[in-house]
Design a protein around this motif. Structure first.
Motif, PDB file in Angstrom:
ATOM      1  N   GLU A 189       1.363  -1.214   3.189  1.00  0.00           N
ATOM      2  CA  GLU A 189       1.062  -1.589   4.624  1.00  0.00           C
ATOM      3  C   GLU A 189       2.562  -2.321   4.913  1.00  0.00           C
ATOM      4  O   GLU A 189       2.839  -3.285   4.039  1.00  0.00           O
ATOM      5  CB  GLU A 189      -0.161  -2.680   4.352  1.00  0.00           C
ATOM      6  N   SER A 227       7.466   2.603  -1.843  1.00  0.00           N
ATOM      7  CA  SER A 227       8.642   3.240  -1.295  1.00  0.00           C
ATOM      8  C   SER A 227       8.187   4.956  -1.306  1.00  0.00           C
ATOM      9  O   SER A 227       7.758   5.376  -2.203  1.00  0.00           O
ATOM     10  CB  SER A 227       9.909   3.193  -2.507  1.00  0.00           C
ATOM     11  N   GLU A 228       8.754   5.297  -0.032  1.00  0.00           N
ATOM     12  CA  GLU A 228       8.534   6.617   0.049  1.00  0.00           C
ATOM     13  C   GLU A 228       9.446   7.304  -0.876  1.00  0.00           C
ATOM     14  O   GLU A 228      10.582   6.907  -1.391  1.00  0.00           O
ATOM     15  CB  GLU A 228       8.631   7.166   1.258  1.00  0.00           C
ATOM     16  N   ARG A 246       4.384   3.314  -5.934  1.00  0.00           N
ATOM     17  CA  ARG A 246       3.748   2.092  -5.738  1.00  0.00           C
ATOM     18  C   ARG A 246       3.616   1.164  -7.140  1.00  0.00           C
ATOM     19  O   ARG A 246       3.424   1.580  -7.920  1.00  0.00           O
ATOM     20  CB  ARG A 246       2.065   2.345  -5.095  1.00  0.00           C
TER      21      ARG A 246
HETATM   22  C1  LIG Z   1      -3.346   1.489   4.130  1.00  0.00           C
HETATM   23  C2  LIG Z   1      -2.386   2.790   4.126  1.00  0.00           C
HETATM   24  O1  LIG Z   1      -3.088   3.852   3.678  1.00  0.00           O
HETATM   25  N1  LIG Z   1      -1.190   2.645   4.171  1.00  0.00           N
HETATM   26  C3  LIG Z   1      -0.308   3.586   3.881  1.00  0.00           C
HETATM   27  C4  LIG Z   1       1.237   3.133   4.264  1.00  0.00           C
HETATM   28  C5  LIG Z   1       2.120   4.157   4.091  1.00  0.00           C
HETATM   29  C6  LIG Z   1       3.518   3.907   3.439  1.00  0.00           C
HETATM   30  C7  LIG Z   1       4.754   4.704   3.309  1.00  0.00           C
HETATM   31  N2  LIG Z   1       4.332   6.090   4.309  1.00  0.00           N
HETATM   32  C8  LIG Z   1       4.486   5.338   1.806  1.00  0.00           C
HETATM   33  O2  LIG Z   1       3.663   6.521   1.661  1.00  0.00           O
HETATM   34  O3  LIG Z   1       5.009   4.978   0.708  1.00  0.00           O
HETATM   35  C9  LIG Z   1      -0.409   4.147   2.451  1.00  0.00           C
HETATM   36  O4  LIG Z   1      -0.200   5.352   2.495  1.00  0.00           O
HETATM   37  O5  LIG Z   1      -0.644   3.255   1.461  1.00  0.00           O
END
Ligand SMILES: CC(=O)N[C@@H](CCC[C@H](N)C(=O)O)C(=O)O
Length: 372
Positions: free
Chosen positions: A321, A176-177, A250
């Motif tokens: 992803e 989640s951002e 995350r």
């Molecule tokens: C593979 C990769 O690096 N994906 C990004 C996806 C970003 C998701 C979103 N903008 C966030 O930051 O939550 C990553 O940062 O893992």
């Protein structure tokens, strides 16, 4: 497509990185390449800045989907390459230039020598944010050609060229951002007692936030909160009235994201009282975890037999992803492609080895042909 063409295409794409849902030049470039190679077996549709390319099989019993992301990041490139980004402050720092080139190469090979099943190539916008996968798979354009199985790859800077890596089950985290805005009262640096200093509030908040992970969640569940950007104030001798934190949450458990948000909101209430300020939170885009279907991971591994590509068992990672949103409704898998870069993903000096382009194209082609 020859190896030379792969490098040329990758470098041309590398020079025109665009942010999510703004990939107009990229879409034009890709459409031109796709139309050059298209035959009467090929149908093309666009969806926003994305593209869907359908290759009809010779005797289809199913449809296999391969997805590539197409957007870049708001990062100022510092590679020194003579083919560096021509878009200031934007860079393909997550390898999507590689992913697109590999998709084009695999597409050209499957057009030249079609397989039994139908194949759908999905050029998806906005993976880095705000998330293109979910709205794309809900679109009529996609649903008309919904694949029975789907797969994708991601470059892996810490894996050698010639190696690919995956695993059954969880591969990438739930994300989640996180955007947090603080509003207090600014003033002269010499009179802190007459102000509500948001630099101090936001700094303490960053520190406290880490205790949600270390004390609020089960230590056996993986979780991380990262603040990647912090802004406050305008000048050295004035107290900041506002501050902004930008980050990401995350977790390896889908339910833990909700728990983090619940605890974060309690923390916000406490900070509003303690610092006599107003705090607003926005969660931006949220991606579901990437969960690989073990059956397809096994088939992928088998499809590499007799090639020079080495399969390595992966560990789950805290990367996110939006391909997870596709895998939630269509069984399949994602794999890492070794590119051996001294700098990691999202680094301004990311330098993937271009020898990996043909490895990626071969791995994709082999998996699709393995159903023949
Ligand atoms: C593979 C990769 O690096 N994906 C990004 C996806 C970003 C998701 C979103 N903008 C966030 O930051 O939550 C990553 O940062 O893992």
């Amino acid at each position: 497509m020859t190896a030379f063409d792969l490098q040329t295409v990758r470098r041309e794409l590398h020079q025109i990185p665009e942010l999510g849902f703004k990939e107009e030049k990229t879409q034009r470039y890709l459409l031109e390449k796709i139309r050059e190679m298209a035959t009467d077996r090929v149908d093309i549709k666009t969806w926003r800045t994305g593209i869907l390319v359908h290759v009809s099989g010779t005797n289809p019993s199913k449809r296999i989907g391969f997805r590539t992301d197409i957007d870049g990041l708001p990062i100022l490139e510092d590679t020194g390459f003579d083919f560096s980004s021509t878009h200031p402050g934007k860079m393909h720092a997550c390898g999507h230039d590689f992913h697109m080139t590999i998709a084009l190469a695999a597409l050209s090979r499957l057009i030249a020598q079609p397989v039994k099943d139908n194949v759908l190539f999905i050029f998806q916008p906005a993976e880095e944010g705000p998330g293109g996968a979910k709205p794309m798979i809900e679109s009529k354009e996609f649903l008309d050609w919904k694949p029975d199985t789907i797969f994708a790859l991601h470059i892996a800077p810490n894996l050698s060229v010639g190696k690919v890596s995956s695993k059954p089950g969880l591969l990438f985290a739930n994300t989640s951002e996180l955007f947090i805005d603080f509003k207090g009262l600014g003033g002269h640096a010499a009179y802190p007692h007459l102000t509500k200093d948001m630099t101090v509030a936001a700094s303490n908040f960053v520190v406290q936030l880490q205790q949600i992970v270390s004390r609020g969640l089960n230590p056996l569940d993986g979780s991380v909160i990262t603040i990647g950007k912090m802004e406050s104030g305008f000048v050295q001798n004035a107290i900041a009235e506002t501050a902004r934190l930008e980050g990401t949450i995350r977790t390896t458990e889908a339910s833990s994201i909700l728990l983090v948000k619940e605890k974060l909101e309690k923390l916000i209430k406490g900070f509003e009282i303690a610092y006599d300020c107003e705090i607003n939170v926005d969660y931006g885009s949220n991606y579901y975890q990437v969960v690989n279907d073990g059956k397809y991971v096994e088939l992928f591994q088998e499809s590499l037999a007799g090639s020079d590509i080495e399969y390595v068992q992966a560990s789950a990672a805290m990367t996110g992803e939006d391909f997870g949103d596709m895998l939630k409704v269509i069984p399949g898998f994602m794999f890492w492609l070794g590119v051996d870069s001294p700098y990691g993903l999202h680094h301004a000096k990311l330098a993937p080895n271009e020898a990996a382009l043909s490895v990626g194209a071969e791995a994709v082609e082999r998996f699709i042909r393995s159903f023949d």
